[in-house]
Design a protein around this motif. Structure first.
Motif, short mmCIF file in Angstrom:
data_model
loop_
_atom_site.label_atom_id
_atom_site.label_comp_id
_atom_site.label_asym_id
_atom_site.label_seq_id
_atom_site.Cartn_x
_atom_site.Cartn_y
_atom_site.Cartn_z
N LEU A 1 0.84 -1.20 0.00
CA LEU A 1 0.00 0.00 0.00
C LEU A 1 0.88 1.25 0.00
CD1 LEU A 1 -2.60 -1.13 2.69
CD2 LEU A 1 -2.94 -1.06 0.21
N LYS A 2 0.36 2.32 -0.57
CA LYS A 2 1.12 3.57 -0.58
C LYS A 2 1.14 4.21 0.80
CE LYS A 2 0.35 4.68 -5.46
NZ LYS A 2 -0.22 5.68 -6.41
N ARG A 3 0.01 4.09 1.51
CA ARG A 3 -0.08 4.66 2.86
C ARG A 3 -1.10 3.85 3.66
NH1 ARG A 3 -1.96 8.07 -0.96
NH2 ARG A 3 -4.23 8.43 -1.02
N PRO A 4 -1.03 3.87 4.97
CA PRO A 4 -1.94 3.06 5.80
C PRO A 4 -3.41 3.38 5.56
CG PRO A 4 -0.08 3.79 7.10
CD PRO A 4 0.03 4.51 5.77
N ASP A 5 -3.73 4.68 5.27
CA ASP A 5 -5.14 5.05 5.09
C ASP A 5 -5.78 4.32 3.92
OD1 ASP A 5 -4.89 6.72 7.20
OD2 ASP A 5 -4.72 8.57 6.03
N ASP A 6 -4.97 3.84 2.98
CA ASP A 6 -5.53 3.12 1.84
C ASP A 6 -6.26 1.86 2.29
OD1 ASP A 6 -4.58 5.01 0.15
OD2 ASP A 6 -2.83 3.87 -0.52
#
Length: 923
Positions: free
Chosen positions: A586-591
């Protein structure tokens, strides 16, 4: 001290009173506590059952005898353990007495810590209390059958109802032998029905660990192991052994194994049939074999043995055997040596075949061609021959049929080569090259062939090259259709790694994929998230539309989940209505949260199931790979915890994991486990709070309130443990205990001239669902000699709203016997006032939240006045709860409220203190 006595003493908790007795039961020694307890009359009281225990243990030295002894010191736990010598004979006894205390720190077998340890083992464990016929099953036992703790009761019928009918008699006989002392240990293999309906094989071991002095079993424990996979493998092995034996019988073949160092010989049943003897004549080994042959064949065998020692293999031999019936049999033999790293021969493997008939057939049918002779030798159905000198290819009729070609149609190596699958064509040509180059004389390959009608069949092709004057002249071989075997093997592989319903990876395959993905993510420092997806309201679909509809729904949901994630992500079915989604890179955890919300939106779309259309939701917990969650186990635990937190927030939502969730879940699990033991360990107590008339100050009613104090002294809030008791079903036995205790206490007060009108007991909606509850209430009053018309049951509005036949029957019974009802926390629910005159309701209790705001909120004051007016209009008494000040009591009087309850009068008190409080009031 003798080791046998030391070993016996170690079986008693160290804080007990201990006595050492000799073989005749005479007192040898004792600790100080034993001398204190066993002085005076107690020893004489104990002696009869102790004598019974002596006799029993002498007959059964493997037993431990336990019983309860009542004395002036209270109830004592007695245990007699034999001291056994090295030969298993009884050398004496150790006897212990123990007076249990509510806060005892002795490690009792039923201690919650022992129960917690049971849950951590790999085996499924069970603990059977025989006098009560209640069985405790460990978490692993439930998981083995796909059951939750709520779904599993503690009766023995939970086990017997899942037992396969064909195994019931065998299991019952084994258990009877164990409980009747005919065997010290139970071991059995049988089938149990899994929660999803399929059968699993389990191996059970168990033993009785406690007997009464009269010889009755008190307690048995044991373990279950899932052996389904081993049973499957065992069946496959038996099938393959059977096939091998059949093949040997069909081919008149036999196998032998000779270990020269150990001089150990093994021969198969097929070998015995070939040579006509059950055993090889002495001396064993090659000389024993040679003794059964003609002289010429014996010399040929010894020469081959020399070749074998030198080169490790022998050519195929044709030997003549002197059969016990006097005939001469022709056999073929071939052997190969298995060598140790230092070159020594460790084992000789040999194959023999009775070729008497084949040799006769060869001589009689020589003119019919050598190809048929070689096919008979190999013993296969489909045969072929390639003439390397002319390029001609010949097939048997069956070989044509296997390949899907018309029998007798022209064929050649070139015309058939293109009909093999691409990869299979390479395998075929490589094998042909090996035998033609002399690399090997024969070869076996498995290839895929495409028939003219475009069917794909798997073939096992064997071939052997024939040489003449160092020139390869022909290759002959056999063809066997192994399509069904290959498909069965692939099916087994599919079942082992993928879910049979959805086709998704199962939990075992997921573990392999996820472990590899986690290792990659840790090396590259990538963001990785695990989503634990649990469907909401799925059980309603199963219950209303059936399991077939439920399976179709799961299949549809699986497709929707796959459609919402990327190709590189991993989706698996965890079991039941639970799915796992591993999001990689993932690019960032929020994804992860974005994907989870996408999943909820997709799963929430309507699903057509036949003529019905249903909607379900999903609760999703998310755990991120980080320093706290470093491996798959921690990720699974965290995601599961977060999922339960999402359910607590109202379902159909998403929660990221944090430590507070885990602590809350662990707290709930701990309370669930300890609550199951609380009633038996006398940890539950009752306190009482009076209801006072606002007109004359007299005590009208007394409300019974439940309290729980844990063994470590912690006071558990009812607001915390009552919901857990309702969720687990423990509220039913606890509620019945409260009812009986309250009736007995009310009778004692009444006989002591304590003035009050009624005793009130809170009742859960869970209790009202029990068809026996109404009768149990009346029986409790009769057992305590308490008038039912002086008993009041307090219920919430929501409990009364669940109108059912069971509820109506119970309330009709209450009305017949005069039992009254009180509506607790009135005004806080969604009321349907229809029930107030339909059921025997006599009191309305204004919720404490109204009373606390009565003087400060005019709207609350008007609502309270309306509730009083409504109650009086329906000829009901109205009670104000939570009255803490004189001002609140005065305002309730002005509103014409009938009675009040709260700290202004008194806090909830133990029974004796409340009696003193009522006497002091003198009203």
């Amino acid at each position: 001290m003798d080791r046998a006595f030391v070993a016996s003493l170690m079986q008693h908790p160290i804080r007990r009173a201990l006595v050492v007795l000799d073989c005749d039961g005479n007192w040898v020694d004792a600790n100080e506590r034993a001398r204190e307890l066993l002085g005076g009359e107690l020893l004489a009281a104990v002696r009869p059952r102790l004598q019974l225990a002596f006799v029993q243990i002498v007959a059964h030295p493997d037993r431990v005898v336990r019983w309860q002894q009542f004395s002036l010191h209270g109830e004592l736990e007695c245990t007699l353990v034999p001291a056994l010598g090295g030969d298993g004979a009884v050398q004496g006894f150790t006897f212990s007495l123990f007076q249990p205390e509510p806060a005892s720190s002795d490690p009792q077998p039923d201690d919650a810590r022992w129960r917690y340890a049971l849950q951590g083992t790999d085996d499924g464990l069970w603990d059977w209390d025989l006098p009560s016929d209640r069985v405790h099953y460990s978490q692993r036992w439930r998981a083995m059958l796909g059951l939750s703790e709520v779904a599993l009761g503690d009766g023995r019928d939970e086990f017997t109802s899942r037992l396969h009918p064909d195994d019931a008699a065998m299991v019952g006989a084994g258990i009877r032998d164990l409980l009747e002392g005919r065997t010290a240990h139970y071991r059995g293999e049988y089938r149990l029905r899994h929660a999803d309906g399929h059968w699993i094989w389990v191996l059970t071991r168990g033993q009785v660990i406690g007997w009464s002095p009269e010889g009755a079993p008190l307690r048995a424990i044991g373990s279950n192991v899932d052996i389904t996979r081993f049973k499957t493998l065992e069946a496959q092995l038996r099938e393959r052994e059977s096939l091998l034996e059949q093949a040997q019988a069909l081919g008149q073949m036999g196998i032998l194994s000779w270990e020269p160092i150990e001089r150990r010989l093994w021969i198969s049943d097929g070998f015995r049939r070939v040579v006509g003897r059950d055993e090889i004549p002495a001396p064993g080994g090659l000389e024993g074999l040679a003794s059964m042959l003609t002289e010429a064949s014996a010399r040929q065998l010894r020469d081959a043995a020399s070749e074998l020692r030198a080169h490790g293999h022998t050519p195929e031999l044709e030997l003549e055997l002197q059969h016990p019936d006097g005939s001469i049999r022709a056999i073929s033999a071939r052997a190969e040596a298995l060598r140790a790293p230092d070159g020594r021969m460790e084992r000789l493997l040999g194959v023999v075949q009775d070729i008497t008939r084949r040799r006769a057939a060869e001589e009689a049918l020589l003119r019919r061609g050598q190809m048929l002779d070689r096919i008979a030798q190999v013993g296969r159905i489909g045969g072929w021959e390639l003439n390397l000198l002319t390029g001609e290819l010949h097939w048997t009729d069956e070989n044509y049929r296997i390949h899907g070609l018309p029998v007798g149609s022209p064929i050649s190596l070139e015309s058939t080569r293109h009909m093999y699958d691409g990869r299979s064509r390479e395998v075929f040509e490589a094998s042909l090259a090996r035998v033609l180059s002399g690399e090997r004389d024969d070869d076996v390959i498995e290839v895929q062939f495409i028939t003219p009608d475009e069917n794909r069949v798997w073939l096992q092709i064997t071939g052997r090259v024939e040489w003449r004057d160092s020139q390869a002249i022909r290759v002959t071989g056999t063809t066997r259709d192994i399509t069904e075997e290959r498909e069965a093997s692939e099916r087994i592989e599919q079942l082992a790694h993928f879910d049979s319903l959805t086709g998704l990876p199962n939990r075992f395959q997921f573990r392999e994929l996820a472990t590899a993905a986690i290792a990659t993510a840790r090396r590259s420092n990538a963001v990785l998230a695990l989503l634990f997806v649990d469907l909401d309201r799925f059980k309603n679909v199963n219950d209303s539309l059936g399991h077939e509809a439920g399976d179709q729904l799961l299949l549809d949901v699986a497709g929707r989940i796959r459609a919402c994630v990327r190709t590189g992500d991993v989706v698996a079915r965890h079991g039941g209505d639970e799915f796992l989604v591993l999001l990689r890179e993932l690019k960032r955890p929020d994804d992860a949260g974005r994907v989870a919300r996408k999943l909820i939106a997709s799963i929430g779309q309507p699903v057509a199931l036949g003529e019905a259309t249903v909607k379900v939701g999903a609760s999703i917990g998310i755990a991120l790979l980080n320093d706290s969650n470093t491996n798959l186990e921690s990720l699974l635990r965290a995601a599961d915890t977060a999922m339960y937190a999402a359910k607590e927030q109202g379902r159909n939502g998403v929660q990221f994991y944090n430590d507070s969730f885990y602590a809350r879940v662990q707290r709930k699990l701990t309370l669930e486990q300890e609550l199951r033991q609380a009633l038996g360990r006398n940890e539950l107590t009752l306190v009482y709070q009076p209801t006072v008339s606002l007109r004359d100050g007299r005590v009208r009613g007394i409300e019974t309130l439940l309290r729980w104090k844990s063994p470590d002294g912690e006071l558990r809030s009812p607001a915390e443990f009552i919901p857990i008791a309702e969720d687990t079903g423990e509220i039913v036995p606890i509620g019945l205990w409260v009812l009986k205790q309250a009736c007995r206490q009310a009778r004692e007060w009444d006989r002591s001239n304590i003035r009050f009108e009624r005793i009130a007991v809170n009742v859960s909606a869970i209790q009202l669902r029990d068809p026996e509850f109404g009768a149990q209430v009346i029986e409790a009053c009769e057992a305590a000699d308490w008038p039912p018309e002086r008993l009041e049951l307090e219920l919430t509005e929501s409990a009364l709203m669940r109108d059912s036949d069971t509820l109506r029957r119970a309330f009709a019974l209450f009305e017949t016997h005069g039992v009254s009802l009180s509506v607790d926390d009135f005004g806080t629910g969604f009321s349907n006032l229809h029930y107030l005159h339909r059921f025997p309701v006599q009191h309305l209790k204004i919720d404490r939240s109204f009373v606390l705001s009565l003087l400060s909120d005019p709207q609350v004051e008007r609502l309270s006045e309306a509730i009083v007016g409504l109650g009086h209009a329906l000829r009901l008494k109205v009670i104000g709860e939570g009255v803490e000040t004189e001002e609140a009591a005065a305002r309730l009087r002005e509103l014409r409220c009938d009675e009040a309850q709260g700290y202004l009068f008194t806090r909830p008190l133990p029974a004796d203190q409340l009696a003193d409080w009522i006497r002091k009031r003198g009203r």
